[in-house]
Design an enzyme around this catalytic site. Structure first.
Site, PDB file in Angstrom:
ATOM      1  N   LYS A 113       0.833  -1.213   0.000  1.00 53.31           N
ATOM      2  CA  LYS A 113       0.000   0.000   0.000  1.00 53.31           C
ATOM      3  C   LYS A 113       0.862   1.257   0.000  1.00 53.31           C
ATOM      4  O   LYS A 113       0.507   2.233  -0.640  1.00 53.31           O
ATOM      5  CB  LYS A 113      -0.969   0.009   1.184  1.00 53.31           C
ATOM      6  CG  LYS A 113      -1.987  -1.132   1.066  1.00 53.31           C
ATOM      7  CD  LYS A 113      -3.360  -0.801   1.586  1.00 53.31           C
ATOM      8  CE  LYS A 113      -4.321  -1.872   1.093  1.00 53.31           C
ATOM      9  NZ  LYS A 113      -5.675  -1.736   1.460  1.00 53.31           N
ATOM     10  N   LYS A 195      -5.130  -9.236  -6.090  1.00 49.99           N
ATOM     11  CA  LYS A 195      -6.453  -9.582  -5.528  1.00 49.99           C
ATOM     12  C   LYS A 195      -7.503  -8.500  -5.834  1.00 49.99           C
ATOM     13  O   LYS A 195      -7.160  -7.331  -6.020  1.00 49.99           O
ATOM     14  CB  LYS A 195      -6.350  -9.858  -4.030  1.00 49.99           C
ATOM     15  CG  LYS A 195      -6.351  -8.642  -3.166  1.00 49.99           C
ATOM     16  CD  LYS A 195      -6.490  -9.017  -1.700  1.00 49.99           C
ATOM     17  CE  LYS A 195      -6.696  -7.757  -0.886  1.00 49.99           C
ATOM     18  NZ  LYS A 195      -7.992  -7.576  -0.327  1.00 49.99           N
ATOM     19  N   LYS A 198     -11.791  -3.563  -2.892  1.00 49.29           N
ATOM     20  CA  LYS A 198     -12.876  -2.579  -3.016  1.00 49.29           C
ATOM     21  C   LYS A 198     -12.365  -1.165  -3.217  1.00 49.29           C
ATOM     22  O   LYS A 198     -13.077  -0.309  -3.696  1.00 49.29           O
ATOM     23  CB  LYS A 198     -13.808  -2.666  -1.808  1.00 49.29           C
ATOM     24  CG  LYS A 198     -13.197  -2.246  -0.490  1.00 49.29           C
ATOM     25  CD  LYS A 198     -14.245  -2.217   0.593  1.00 49.29           C
ATOM     26  CE  LYS A 198     -14.039  -3.292   1.624  1.00 49.29           C
ATOM     27  NZ  LYS A 198     -12.769  -3.157   2.359  1.00 49.29           N
TER      28      LYS A 198
HETATM   29  P1  ATP Z   1      -9.130  -2.547   0.617  1.00 49.79           P
HETATM   30  O1  ATP Z   1      -9.240  -2.345  -0.838  1.00 49.79           O
HETATM   31  O2  ATP Z   1      -9.501  -1.359   1.424  1.00 49.79           O
HETATM   32  O3  ATP Z   1      -7.813  -3.118   1.043  1.00 49.79           O
HETATM   33  P2  ATP Z   1     -10.397  -5.120   0.574  1.00 49.79           P
HETATM   34  O4  ATP Z   1     -11.389  -5.261  -0.499  1.00 49.79           O
HETATM   35  O5  ATP Z   1      -9.056  -5.723   0.387  1.00 49.79           O
HETATM   36  O6  ATP Z   1     -10.242  -3.597   0.994  1.00 49.79           O
HETATM   37  P3  ATP Z   1     -10.835  -5.659   3.397  1.00 49.79           P
HETATM   38  O7  ATP Z   1     -11.778  -4.758   4.069  1.00 49.79           O
HETATM   39  O8  ATP Z   1      -9.393  -5.380   3.553  1.00 49.79           O
HETATM   40  O9  ATP Z   1     -11.125  -5.718   1.826  1.00 49.79           O
HETATM   41  O10 ATP Z   1     -11.167  -7.136   3.809  1.00 49.79           O
HETATM   42  C1  ATP Z   1     -12.371  -7.600   4.382  1.00 49.79           C
HETATM   43  C2  ATP Z   1     -12.355  -9.105   4.383  1.00 49.79           C
HETATM   44  O11 ATP Z   1     -12.482  -9.575   3.031  1.00 49.79           O
HETATM   45  C3  ATP Z   1     -11.065  -9.709   4.901  1.00 49.79           C
HETATM   46  O12 ATP Z   1     -11.369 -10.879   5.627  1.00 49.79           O
HETATM   47  C4  ATP Z   1     -10.288 -10.042   3.666  1.00 49.79           C
HETATM   48  O13 ATP Z   1      -9.361 -11.092   3.872  1.00 49.79           O
HETATM   49  C5  ATP Z   1     -11.406 -10.445   2.714  1.00 49.79           C
HETATM   50  N1  ATP Z   1     -11.028 -10.179   1.330  1.00 49.79           N
HETATM   51  C6  ATP Z   1     -10.681  -8.983   0.805  1.00 49.79           C
HETATM   52  N2  ATP Z   1     -10.425  -9.093  -0.497  1.00 49.79           N
HETATM   53  C7  ATP Z   1     -10.601 -10.398  -0.814  1.00 49.79           C
HETATM   54  C8  ATP Z   1     -10.463 -11.148  -2.014  1.00 49.79           C
HETATM   55  N3  ATP Z   1     -10.108 -10.563  -3.135  1.00 49.79           N
HETATM   56  N4  ATP Z   1     -10.721 -12.463  -1.978  1.00 49.79           N
HETATM   57  C9  ATP Z   1     -11.097 -13.066  -0.821  1.00 49.79           C
HETATM   58  N5  ATP Z   1     -11.235 -12.423   0.354  1.00 49.79           N
HETATM   59  C10 ATP Z   1     -11.000 -11.102   0.367  1.00 49.79           C
END
Ligand code: ATP
Ligand code: LTN
Length: 331
Positions: A113, A195, A198
């Site tokens: 990040k 990955k 959001k």
């Molecule tokens: P950001 O973009 O802010 O990093 P994010 O989409 O990665 O957000 P988080 O809020 O960090 O999501 O994660 C919430 C939950 O969703 C966590 O348990 C994380 O491991 C899971 N998660 C996030 N992205 C994925 C993905 N691409 N596949 C599976 N699980 C995910």
């Protein structure tokens, strides 16, 4: 016997994606019957990235409504916003003073990040310490997360060891991570080597659970695949197609082998069309519930207040014990 405690959260940095749904919330939902579950909106964590105040406020309400719409039951679980329980920030400080800088330097999420952001703040660096506070305040036994959070959970366990060595073992419980097998890492639609996130700047990379059916169709149909034509599940060599098959498999309940057999001799386009329909169909009732909830802000705020009240009682007990362990004067 008391039920085991489960705790997890998601950062309010965008709308929940299919990745969050498959990798996290779906899993949380399946645990809500059997365990004592606490699920929260990590709004303090969202501040590690610059946020427009008005937008953040709206998003946090929307995020909470998305939890409910996805099927998290406010009567079975404790659902709340992290900032409504100030003990998170308080325990965070105590744990920050126990955590060696070297341990935080190893965190790959910070490296990823911070390499993408110009203005890096200290909160982004200490992010996993606040996450440890979230977990330890509630004596969580198990923390269900996607694969990307595994290293943060290991850091939390290291912090517990430091705490136990310095202050004894009676106050903080050692948590275990729980990482679902399938769908633990849903990949970006345009770049299947990273990955699905959001907060991705390119919205073609993710499907949000509140995207319109038209948008969902468009995003899935334009997902990057390879130039071959044979349908195979091979995440290394056919990352794009395999990602679509993983999503398809989780949502349909069919194994990836079954799907590969079903689509033998067909084109990638057929998989995409059927998957897009399945995603829209799966999300239809979720979106209906979401839009209904968003019409009733008072109800959302009432549920938030109830959740926060339940969570606070538990958090206060742990924090008081921590203050006593560490030598602070409690009144
Ligand atoms: P950001 O973009 O802010 O990093 P994010 O989409 O990665 O957000 P988080 O809020 O960090 O999501 O994660 C919430 C939950 O969703 C966590 O348990 C994380 O491991 C899971 N998660 C996030 N992205 C994925 C993905 N691409 N596949 C599976 N699980 C995910
Ligand atoms: N960092 C997590 C969200 C999060 C979390 C937690 C998850 C914040 N605090 C405590 C589990 C337990 C993420 O998924 N990005």
């Amino acid at each position: 016997m008391a039920k085991k405690v489960i705790l997890s959260g998601s950062t309010a940095t965008g709308d929940l994606t299919l990745g969050n749904y498959i990798g996290a919330i779906n899993n949380w939902k399946s645990l809500q019957e059997e365990y004592d579950c606490l699920y929260f909106v990590a709004d303090l964590h969202a501040l590690t990235v610059a946020q427009d105040p008005k937008q953040l406020q709206e998003r946090c309400k929307s995020f909470f409504a998305q939890y409910l719409a996805l099927g998290l039951d406010p009567d079975k679980n404790t659902l709340f916003l992290q900032s409504h329980v100030p003990e998170h920030a308080e325990l965070n400080w105590i744990l920050t003073c126990l955590t060696p800088m070297g341990y935080l330097n190893r965190m790959t999420q910070f490296k990823d990040k911070s390499s993408q952001t110009k203005n890096i703040n200290a909160g982004l660096f200490t992010y996993p310490v606040l996450m440890s506070a979230d977990i330890l305040l509630y004596q969580a036994d198990v923390v269900p997360v996607g694969e990307d959070q595994k290293q943060h959970l290991e850091l939390c366990r290291d912090i517990v060891n430091f705490y136990h060595n310095r202050y004894g073992e009676k106050t903080l419980k050692m948590p275990e991570p729980h990482i679902g097998k399938q769908g633990a890492r849903i990949m970006s639609l345009q770049d299947p080597s990273k990955k699905m996130s959001k907060s991705d700047e390119n919205e073609k990379n993710f499907v949000s659970i509140i995207d319109t059916p038209k948008k969902i169709q468009k995003k899935i149909k334009s997902a990057v695949t390879d130039s071959d034509t044979v349908i195979e599940f091979d995440p290394e060599n056919k990352a794009g197609l395999s990602n679509l098959l993983t999503i398809y498999s989780v949502l349909s309940g069919k194994s990836t082998e079954e799907l590969v057999n079903e689509y033998q001799g067909k084109m990638y386009g057929h998989v995409k069309v059927d998957l897009a329909d399945l995603v829209c169909e799966t999300l239809k009732p979720v979106q209906e519930k979401y839009h209904d909830l968003m019409k009733n802000e008072d109800y959302l705020l009432e549920l938030m207040a109830k959740g926060a009240q339940k969570a606070r009682v538990r958090a206060q007990n742990t924090l008081k014990a921590v203050y006593q362990d560490t030598g602070l004067v409690t009144l």
